[in-house]
Design an enzyme around this catalytic site. Structure first.
Site, mmCIF file in Angstrom:
data_model
loop_
_atom_site.group_PDB
_atom_site.id
_atom_site.type_symbol
_atom_site.label_atom_id
_atom_site.label_comp_id
_atom_site.label_asym_id
_atom_site.label_seq_id
_atom_site.Cartn_x
_atom_site.Cartn_y
_atom_site.Cartn_z
ATOM 1 C CG HIS A 179 -1.993 -1.041 1.151
ATOM 2 N ND1 HIS A 179 -3.314 -0.742 0.936
ATOM 3 C CD2 HIS A 179 -1.938 -2.393 1.245
ATOM 4 C CE1 HIS A 179 -4.029 -1.847 0.905
ATOM 5 N NE2 HIS A 179 -3.218 -2.873 1.100
ATOM 6 C CG ASP A 388 0.357 9.410 0.669
ATOM 7 O OD1 ASP A 388 0.234 8.193 0.886
ATOM 8 O OD2 ASP A 388 -0.297 10.279 1.265
HETATM 9 P P1 ADP Z 1 -2.696 6.817 4.981
HETATM 10 O O1 ADP Z 1 -3.062 5.437 4.536
HETATM 11 O O2 ADP Z 1 -1.240 7.111 4.905
HETATM 12 O O3 ADP Z 1 -3.249 7.188 6.309
HETATM 13 P P2 ADP Z 1 -4.624 7.802 2.968
HETATM 14 O O4 ADP Z 1 -4.968 9.188 2.566
HETATM 15 O O5 ADP Z 1 -4.383 6.874 1.836
HETATM 16 O O6 ADP Z 1 -3.367 7.877 3.941
HETATM 17 O O7 ADP Z 1 -5.789 7.182 3.833
HETATM 18 C C1 ADP Z 1 -6.217 7.809 4.984
HETATM 19 C C2 ADP Z 1 -7.590 7.281 5.366
HETATM 20 O O8 ADP Z 1 -7.826 7.695 6.706
HETATM 21 C C3 ADP Z 1 -8.693 7.890 4.501
HETATM 22 O O9 ADP Z 1 -9.664 6.909 4.238
HETATM 23 C C4 ADP Z 1 -9.272 8.996 5.369
HETATM 24 O O10 ADP Z 1 -10.664 9.184 5.201
HETATM 25 C C5 ADP Z 1 -8.973 8.505 6.777
HETATM 26 N N1 ADP Z 1 -8.679 9.654 7.654
HETATM 27 C C6 ADP Z 1 -7.691 10.552 7.517
HETATM 28 N N2 ADP Z 1 -7.739 11.470 8.499
HETATM 29 C C7 ADP Z 1 -8.775 11.147 9.267
HETATM 30 C C8 ADP Z 1 -9.358 11.704 10.438
HETATM 31 N N3 ADP Z 1 -8.865 12.797 11.047
HETATM 32 N N4 ADP Z 1 -10.424 11.084 10.970
HETATM 33 C C9 ADP Z 1 -10.921 9.980 10.379
HETATM 34 N N5 ADP Z 1 -10.438 9.416 9.283
HETATM 35 C C10 ADP Z 1 -9.368 9.982 8.734
HETATM 36 O O1 F6P Z 2 -1.066 3.207 4.370
HETATM 37 C C1 F6P Z 2 -0.339 2.404 5.201
HETATM 38 C C2 F6P Z 2 -1.041 2.075 6.508
HETATM 39 O O2 F6P Z 2 -0.325 1.074 7.176
HETATM 40 C C3 F6P Z 2 -2.457 1.603 6.308
HETATM 41 O O3 F6P Z 2 -2.539 0.255 5.952
HETATM 42 C C4 F6P Z 2 -3.066 1.921 7.630
HETATM 43 O O4 F6P Z 2 -4.438 2.080 7.562
HETATM 44 C C5 F6P Z 2 -2.391 3.230 7.987
HETATM 45 O O5 F6P Z 2 -1.137 3.197 7.343
HETATM 46 C C6 F6P Z 2 -2.310 3.422 9.489
HETATM 47 O O6 F6P Z 2 -1.285 2.630 10.020
HETATM 48 P P1 F6P Z 2 -1.266 1.880 11.434
HETATM 49 O O7 F6P Z 2 -1.938 0.569 11.240
HETATM 50 O O8 F6P Z 2 0.178 1.760 11.738
HETATM 51 O O9 F6P Z 2 -2.013 2.739 12.409
#
Ligand code: ADP
Ligand code: F6P
Length: 491
Positions: A179, A388
């Site tokens: 991912h 990212d």
């Molecule tokens: P990462 O996997 O690195 O966290 P992504 O943008 O790919 O980044 O995914 C983040 C996910 O977490 C998204 O589905 C988003 O809706 C959720 N998310 C991000 N910030 C918040 C928050 N403050 N509260 C709830 N959900 C969140």
């Molecule tokens: O995007 C990578 C990731 O490991 C996701 O699979 C996961 O939702 C997010 O980062 C948060 O990570 P963690 O499981 O370490 O809280």
């Protein structure tokens, strides 16, 4: 999501009553969180992530199983049924949490795979723990998967599982999806157990990456570190096993997000948010996990300068930044939190006045409906990670702009930039250009915004999470035919 039919349980000669399944997902975390009800009893609630949304029908259809850690150290939880499929918790000790998860996964691999934007640390005992835990997940998958079943392993925490599992169960079809980014050769070569990690991944029949460049990085590394035969995206091991390495850009449940964003409650909540912010002309929004890869320092600095020079005016513009607490026991994350608190405090202290703060900063997680309301309320979405794998927030914003309005400022270094070409693309390290892009997005005409948003929505709705999972699983089930075909063409 409710439970439909219970997956079948069969007996195993080794452990007695063990659930088995024809389709198994293996991930560091389960898709459910334990919640405590007001009466003190505990229950499991599905966390509504894209992955489970996409895989739920496949899991149900195939009487599937999800193997993962349940979130509490030093505790063994028995398998149970939720949402119509089997949930198989894997235990982690507190020490493994520190060494496998916080250590090797999140203080070695995470920074290394994200361009070393923070310095990766390597400790031999962290690696030992990573091996032990990966073996535990592989053993569990070998126990649960039915003969000739399909096992889909997820992400950087479990890169050794494909090889370990193949050794235990050569009959299985094994898929792996990363991912996060896969780094360029020069960076990956730093990793002390570099060969072991590559070999671990090569145990899979199909290795999925977010973007083609990541798959190419992987194949180049195989060339550099092994003498295995590669032809296009196929790698042949001395055993005869062939692994395919390809890109499958992940996406979101676009229709689901759109439906939430269009609900009367969310529409009303979005209006309320704008009122609470003082009915500004423009709401800029950032929503991220509080992670040093997300470019928050640079982003907040850019806004600070725009407010202090008067390019943005706190009576007419506001920047809302929501940051979810994340990995708070890891040193880099602790430091980041302090830095952001300080930066926001300094800017609001210098530029703000009574009743007006140019930056509204919330350090919290919010429910999905509130996310959709925030997306609806935001005129300009700001997604500026330094690196990212994909960035789903950018796609969620687009899915929620049901009126084809709003603008997206997006980092070139997010996987999503390859698909969302009509965003205002920026190099997040370049603060001047980021400021210019923020202003350009703010000043664009409604027609220009609609033109861009329409094109991005078409992309996101055509390539949603079902499309992603469908393509991966199709290629996994037909990987032998693909390989034979490539061999014919080569020969
Ligand atoms: P990462 O996997 O690195 O966290 P992504 O943008 O790919 O980044 O995914 C983040 C996910 O977490 C998204 O589905 C988003 O809706 C959720 N998310 C991000 N910030 C918040 C928050 N403050 N509260 C709830 N959900 C969140
Ligand atoms: O995007 C990578 C990731 O490991 C996701 O699979 C996961 O939702 C997010 O980062 C948060 O990570 P963690 O499981 O370490 O809280």
């Amino acid at each position: 999501m409710t439970s439909a039919r219970a997956p079948r349980r069969t007996s195993s000669p080794t452990t007695g009553d063990v659930p088995t399944a024809a389709f198994v997902v293996v991930a560091n975390r389960l898709h459910v969180d334990r919640v405590e009800d007001p009466d003190g009893s505990t229950a499991w609630r599905t966390s509504p992530g894209g992955l489970v949304t996409a895989l739920e029908p496949v899991l149900r259809r195939n009487q599937g199983a999800w193997i993962g850690w349940h979130g509490a150290p030093d505790e063994v939880v028995e398998p149970f049924v939720q949402d119509g499929f089997q949930v198989v918790p894997v235990p982690l000790s507190r020490q493994e949490l520190e060494e496998y998860y916080e250590g090797f996964s999140n203080a070695s691999l995470w920074p290394l795979y994200h361009d070393s934007v923070a310095l990766p640390e390597y400790h031999r005992e962290w690696w030992d723990s990573y091996v032990t835990v990966n073996q535990r997940f592989a053993d569990k998958a070998a126990e649960v998967a039915e003969t000739d079943g399909v096992v889909w392993v997820q992400d950087y925490q479990l890169q050794l599982v494909p090889k370990m599992l193949r050794e235990l169960r050569p009959d299985l079809k094994i898929g792996f999806f990363l991912h996060i980014p896969f780094p360029p050769r020069e960076l990956f070569l730093q990793l002390p157990p570099r060969r072991e990690v590559l070999e671990g991944l090569l145990g899979a029949d199909l290795i999925g990456f977010q973007v083609p460049g990541a798959a190419q990085n992987f194949i180049r590394l195989v060339h550099r570190l092994t003498d295995y035969l590669t032809h296009r995206d196929a790698i042949t091991l001395p055993s005869g096993h062939v692994a395919l390495a390809r890109a499958y850009p992940i996406s979101i449940d676009a229709g689901g997000f759109q439906a939430i964003a269009d609900s009367p409650e969310v529409i009303a909540r979005a209006e309320e948010i704008r009122r609470d912010l003082g009915d500004p002309e423009t709401v800029f929004l950032g929503v991220d996990r509080l992670d040093y890869t997300k470019g928050l320092r640079q982003r907040i600095k850019a806004f600070g300068e725009l407010f202090s020079t008067g390019d943005l005016d706190q009576d007419r513009h506001v920047f809302v930044q929501v940051a979810t607490p994340s990995r708070e026991r890891v040193e880099h994350y602790r430091r980041l939190r302090d830095d952001i608190d300080m930066l926001v405090g300094r800017i609001n202290g210098e530029v703000g006045r009574i009743g007006r703060s140019p930056i509204n900063y919330l350090h919290t997680s919010v429910p999905r409906e509130e996310m959709a309301a925030l997306y609806r309320a935001a005129d300009v979405m700001v997604v500026t990670p330094l690196r990212d794998g994909m960035n789903l927030v950018a796609k969620e914003y687009v899915a929620c702009r049901t009126g084809n309005d709003g603008a997206l400022v997006l980092s070139e270094f997010a996987g999503a930039a390859r698909e969302l070409k009509q965003a205002y693309l920026v190099n997040p390290y370049d603060i001047n250009k980021t400021k210019a892009a923020l202003l350009a997005a703010n000043h664009a005409s409604p027609e220009e915004k609609t033109r861009r948003m329409r094109a991005m929505r078409k992309q996101v709705f055509r390539h949603d999470i079902d499309h992603w999972a469908g393509r991966f699983l199709h290629d996994l089930s037909t990987s032998e035919a693909v390989i034979a075909d490539q061999a014919d063409q080569a020969g």
